[in-house]
Design a protein around this motif. Structure first.
Motif, PDB file in Angstrom:
ATOM      1  N   PRO A  13       0.819  -1.221   0.000  1.00  0.00           N
ATOM      2  CA  PRO A  13       0.000   0.000   0.000  1.00  0.00           C
ATOM      3  C   PRO A  13       0.848   1.264   0.000  1.00  0.00           C
ATOM      4  O   PRO A  13       1.861   1.363   0.690  1.00  0.00           O
ATOM      5  N   GLY A  14       0.393   2.217  -0.815  1.00  0.00           N
ATOM      6  CA  GLY A  14       1.070   3.500  -0.916  1.00  0.00           C
ATOM      7  C   GLY A  14       2.156   3.553  -1.963  1.00  0.00           C
ATOM      8  O   GLY A  14       2.733   4.629  -2.203  1.00  0.00           O
ATOM      9  N   GLU A  15       2.457   2.430  -2.603  1.00  0.00           N
ATOM     10  CA  GLU A  15       3.527   2.404  -3.604  1.00  0.00           C
ATOM     11  C   GLU A  15       2.938   2.217  -5.002  1.00  0.00           C
ATOM     12  O   GLU A  15       2.175   1.284  -5.246  1.00  0.00           O
ATOM     13  N   ASP A  16       3.321   3.103  -5.910  1.00  0.00           N
ATOM     14  CA  ASP A  16       2.889   2.992  -7.301  1.00  0.00           C
ATOM     15  C   ASP A  16       4.031   2.405  -8.136  1.00  0.00           C
ATOM     16  O   ASP A  16       5.153   2.234  -7.642  1.00  0.00           O
ATOM     17  N   PRO A  17       3.778   2.065  -9.410  1.00  0.00           N
ATOM     18  CA  PRO A  17       4.826   1.424 -10.216  1.00  0.00           C
ATOM     19  C   PRO A  17       6.111   2.241 -10.318  1.00  0.00           C
ATOM     20  O   PRO A  17       7.212   1.664 -10.337  1.00  0.00           O
ATOM     21  N   GLU A  18       6.007   3.552 -10.365  1.00  0.00           N
ATOM     22  CA  GLU A  18       7.226   4.369 -10.429  1.00  0.00           C
ATOM     23  C   GLU A  18       8.085   4.161  -9.187  1.00  0.00           C
ATOM     24  O   GLU A  18       9.316   4.025  -9.281  1.00  0.00           O
ATOM     25  N   MET A  19       7.448   4.115  -8.020  1.00  0.00           N
ATOM     26  CA  MET A  19       8.184   3.857  -6.782  1.00  0.00           C
ATOM     27  C   MET A  19       8.791   2.458  -6.793  1.00  0.00           C
ATOM     28  O   MET A  19       9.924   2.248  -6.354  1.00  0.00           O
ATOM     29  N   MET A  20       8.034   1.491  -7.298  1.00  0.00           N
ATOM     30  CA  MET A  20       8.514   0.112  -7.318  1.00  0.00           C
ATOM     31  C   MET A  20       9.693  -0.065  -8.271  1.00  0.00           C
ATOM     32  O   MET A  20      10.620  -0.842  -7.988  1.00  0.00           O
ATOM     33  N   HIS A  21       9.702   0.641  -9.383  1.00  0.00           N
ATOM     34  CA  HIS A  21      10.817   0.525 -10.325  1.00  0.00           C
ATOM     35  C   HIS A  21      12.122   1.007  -9.691  1.00  0.00           C
ATOM     36  O   HIS A  21      13.206   0.559 -10.082  1.00  0.00           O
ATOM     37  N   LYS A  22      12.031   1.879  -8.694  1.00  0.00           N
ATOM     38  CA  LYS A  22      13.240   2.375  -8.034  1.00  0.00           C
ATOM     39  C   LYS A  22      13.910   1.310  -7.180  1.00  0.00           C
ATOM     40  O   LYS A  22      15.064   1.468  -6.772  1.00  0.00           O
ATOM     41  N   TYR A  23      13.202   0.211  -6.912  1.00  0.00           N
ATOM     42  CA  TYR A  23      13.821  -0.904  -6.201  1.00  0.00           C
ATOM     43  C   TYR A  23      15.044  -1.423  -6.960  1.00  0.00           C
ATOM     44  O   TYR A  23      15.997  -1.917  -6.360  1.00  0.00           O
ATOM     45  N   ALA A  24      15.000  -1.372  -8.296  1.00  0.00           N
ATOM     46  CA  ALA A  24      16.054  -2.003  -9.106  1.00  0.00           C
ATOM     47  C   ALA A  24      17.420  -1.405  -8.807  1.00  0.00           C
ATOM     48  O   ALA A  24      18.392  -2.146  -8.564  1.00  0.00           O
ATOM     49  N   ASP A  25      17.543  -0.086  -8.819  1.00  0.00           N
ATOM     50  CA  ASP A  25      18.833   0.546  -8.521  1.00  0.00           C
ATOM     51  C   ASP A  25      19.250   0.280  -7.081  1.00  0.00           C
ATOM     52  O   ASP A  25      20.425   0.042  -6.795  1.00  0.00           O
ATOM     53  N   PHE A  26      18.286   0.340  -6.162  1.00  0.00           N
ATOM     54  CA  PHE A  26      18.572   0.102  -4.751  1.00  0.00           C
ATOM     55  C   PHE A  26      19.138  -1.306  -4.552  1.00  0.00           C
ATOM     56  O   PHE A  26      20.184  -1.495  -3.912  1.00  0.00           O
ATOM     57  N   ILE A  27      18.452  -2.304  -5.099  1.00  0.00           N
ATOM     58  CA  ILE A  27      18.874  -3.690  -4.944  1.00  0.00           C
ATOM     59  C   ILE A  27      20.226  -3.925  -5.619  1.00  0.00           C
ATOM     60  O   ILE A  27      21.101  -4.619  -5.082  1.00  0.00           O
ATOM     61  N   SER A  28      20.410  -3.334  -6.794  1.00  0.00           N
ATOM     62  CA  SER A  28      21.656  -3.520  -7.538  1.00  0.00           C
ATOM     63  C   SER A  28      22.868  -2.998  -6.780  1.00  0.00           C
ATOM     64  O   SER A  28      23.991  -3.455  -6.997  1.00  0.00           O
ATOM     65  N   GLY A  29      22.648  -2.043  -5.884  1.00  0.00           N
ATOM     66  CA  GLY A  29      23.736  -1.472  -5.109  1.00  0.00           C
ATOM     67  C   GLY A  29      24.092  -2.252  -3.859  1.00  0.00           C
ATOM     68  O   GLY A  29      25.011  -1.864  -3.129  1.00  0.00           O
ATOM     69  N   LEU A  30      23.383  -3.356  -3.602  1.00  0.00           N
ATOM     70  CA  LEU A  30      23.634  -4.164  -2.407  1.00  0.00           C
ATOM     71  C   LEU A  30      24.439  -5.414  -2.751  1.00  0.00           C
ATOM     72  O   LEU A  30      24.314  -5.954  -3.854  1.00  0.00           O
ATOM     73  N   PRO A  31      25.242  -5.918  -1.816  1.00  0.00           N
ATOM     74  CA  PRO A  31      26.021  -7.140  -2.070  1.00  0.00           C
ATOM     75  C   PRO A  31      25.163  -8.395  -1.890  1.00  0.00           C
ATOM     76  O   PRO A  31      25.394  -9.220  -1.001  1.00  0.00           O
ATOM     77  N   LEU A  32      24.161  -8.532  -2.744  1.00  0.00           N
ATOM     78  CA  LEU A  32      23.234  -9.655  -2.676  1.00  0.00           C
ATOM     79  C   LEU A  32      23.617 -10.732  -3.678  1.00  0.00           C
ATOM     80  O   LEU A  32      23.976 -10.433  -4.821  1.00  0.00           O
ATOM     81  N   ASP A  33      23.507 -11.976  -3.251  1.00  0.00           N
ATOM     82  CA  ASP A  33      23.712 -13.106  -4.152  1.00  0.00           C
ATOM     83  C   ASP A  33      22.424 -13.469  -4.875  1.00  0.00           C
ATOM     84  O   ASP A  33      22.467 -13.920  -6.023  1.00  0.00           O
ATOM     85  N   SER A  34      21.285 -13.304  -4.192  1.00  0.00           N
ATOM     86  CA  SER A  34      20.018 -13.698  -4.799  1.00  0.00           C
ATOM     87  C   SER A  34      18.875 -12.856  -4.253  1.00  0.00           C
ATOM     88  O   SER A  34      18.993 -12.252  -3.184  1.00  0.00           O
ATOM     89  N   VAL A  35      17.774 -12.837  -4.994  1.00  0.00           N
ATOM     90  CA  VAL A  35      16.566 -12.127  -4.559  1.00  0.00           C
ATOM     91  C   VAL A  35      15.341 -12.959  -4.907  1.00  0.00           C
ATOM     92  O   VAL A  35      15.346 -13.775  -5.824  1.00  0.00           O
ATOM     93  N   LYS A  36      14.279 -12.734  -4.119  1.00  0.00           N
ATOM     94  CA  LYS A  36      12.948 -13.252  -4.418  1.00  0.00           C
ATOM     95  C   LYS A  36      12.009 -12.065  -4.545  1.00  0.00           C
ATOM     96  O   LYS A  36      12.052 -11.141  -3.727  1.00  0.00           O
ATOM     97  N   PHE A  37      11.138 -12.114  -5.539  1.00  0.00           N
ATOM     98  CA  PHE A  37      10.110 -11.098  -5.702  1.00  0.00           C
ATOM     99  C   PHE A  37       8.741 -11.755  -5.633  1.00  0.00           C
ATOM    100  O   PHE A  37       8.528 -12.829  -6.208  1.00  0.00           O
ATOM    101  N   HIS A  38       7.814 -11.121  -4.928  1.00  0.00           N
ATOM    102  CA  HIS A  38       6.426 -11.565  -4.874  1.00  0.00           C
ATOM    103  C   HIS A  38       5.521 -10.390  -5.212  1.00  0.00           C
ATOM    104  O   HIS A  38       5.809  -9.256  -4.802  1.00  0.00           O
ATOM    105  N   GLN A  39       4.464 -10.662  -5.931  1.00  0.00           N
ATOM    106  CA  GLN A  39       3.400  -9.676  -6.054  1.00  0.00           C
ATOM    107  C   GLN A  39       2.557  -9.732  -4.780  1.00  0.00           C
ATOM    108  O   GLN A  39       2.424 -10.810  -4.182  1.00  0.00           O
ATOM    109  N   LEU A  40       2.053  -8.606  -4.340  1.00  0.00           N
ATOM    110  CA  LEU A  40       1.210  -8.602  -3.141  1.00  0.00           C
ATOM    111  C   LEU A  40      -0.056  -9.407  -3.387  1.00  0.00           C
ATOM    112  O   LEU A  40      -0.751  -9.202  -4.381  1.00  0.00           O
ATOM    113  N   GLN A  41      -0.352 -10.318  -2.470  1.00  0.00           N
ATOM    114  CA  GLN A  41      -1.602 -11.069  -2.494  1.00  0.00           C
ATOM    115  C   GLN A  41      -2.331 -10.788  -1.184  1.00  0.00           C
ATOM    116  O   GLN A  41      -1.749 -10.905  -0.104  1.00  0.00           O
TER     117      GLN A  41
END
Length: 316
Positions: A199-227
């Motif tokens: 709630p409160g997040e639109d697609p433009e806000m969600m697309h900003k996750y990509a740069d944020f996640i890319s800047g972290l030392p992560l080996d893997s990610v999981k994405f879920h759509q809200l249910q």
């Protein structure tokens, strides 16, 4: 596939399954385990009620019950998956429900080592929160790494503190970033989980996750759509304020996730693109009754049609 500048086998994205198969030389199957943990936003130490969207039973396989011992859950899990994955001979003990590092270190060792004692269990995957990890736990997990595969999977969920507050996570984005960096620094495989459509997040806000996640030392990610799960606080909120939500239909989600992947670092492997909840837990089946395998097939087919791949728009 020749234009893709990465070696991902038959995929146009960095597949976690493919990477793990290459690492172990064969398919591994995760076995979900409920070890009877709780969370600090449930037991009163930080809050109560848990996350507003959460009903853990909606995500657990039938054999995964804390009333059974860890050994018994592993045995039942192997039987459960043998029907579908007959050639899986190695397993990962996946401590999944609630926060699986939220206990004294000696209690954690007992539970983890019971799981690792089962023949064929090659490692641990620990689902937890960023505020439930400390240096003692990290040092212990690091000590297991020479012999076993160990991954810590943090529920980060959103990159916006206002969202985390609204869904009663009771931790901050900054705590998530710190936990990921500290875990990675200890040489432990580090994963994260994010939800699209909070709630409160639109697609433009969600697309900003990509740069944020890319800047972290992560080996893997999981994405879920809200249910929206029946009986949750979020279900009441959705009924009262539907305009605060951005529910995806299948077509719009496939479009969103492909554009998102194009902006995501190709170094991060993808475990899941979407969530799957038994139909009895949700009312709005706007994706029909498709299983995750079919959703994944459609995403990959559309990526091939568009001639695109993970990280295509990331500057090299």
């Amino acid at each position: 596939m020749d234009s893709i500048p990465h070696s991902w086998g038959p995929h146009r994205y960095n597949s976690y399954t493919w990477k793990m198969k290459a690492l172990f030389g064969e398919r591994l199957q995760k076995l979900a385990i409920d070890a009877g943990f709780t969370c600090p936003n449930r037991d009163g130490s930080k809050g109560s009620g848990g996350c507003t969207y959460c009903v853990n039973e909606a995500f657990n396989p039938s054999y995964c019950e804390s009333a059974s011992s860890i050994t018994e859950q592993i045995r039942l899990g192997i039987e459960f998956h043998a029907v579908r994955y007959r050639r899986a001979n190695k397993f990962l003990a996946y401590f999944q429900p609630y926060s699986n590092t939220y206990a004294p270190i000696e209690a954690l060792k007992e539970k983890y080592e019971e799981a690792l004692s089962w023949p064929g269990v090659a490692g641990l995957v620990l689902g937890t929160r960023p505020d439930c990890i400390d240096d003692d736990i990290l040092r212990y997990l690091s000590s297991l790494s020479p012999k076993y595969f160990v991954q810590v999977e943090f529920g980060i969920e959103s990159i916006y503190n206002e969202t985390l507050h609204r869904i009663n996570r009771c931790h901050t984005v900054e705590e998530g970033v710190d936990a990921i960096r500290r875990t990675h620094a200890m040489g432990i495989s580090t994963g994260a989980h994010f939800i699209f459509g909070l709630p409160g997040e639109d697609p433009e806000m969600m697309h900003k996750y990509a740069d944020f996640i890319s800047g972290l030392p992560l080996d893997s990610v999981k994405f879920h759509q809200l249910q929206i799960i029946k009986g949750t606080v979020m279900e009441k909120e959705y009924r009262a304020q539907p305009g605060d939500f951005h529910p995806f239909n299948l077509e719009s989600y496939i479009d969103f996730i492909i554009e998102f992947l194009e902006a995501l670092s190709p170094e991060i492997s993808i475990e899941r693109f979407a969530g799957e909840v038994p139909p009895r837990y949700i009312e709005n089946h706007n994706w029909g009754l498709l299983r995750y395998d079919e959703v994944l097939r459609r995403i990959e087919k559309e990526m091939e049609k568009r001639g695109t791949w993970q990280g295509r728009k990331v500057a090299r």
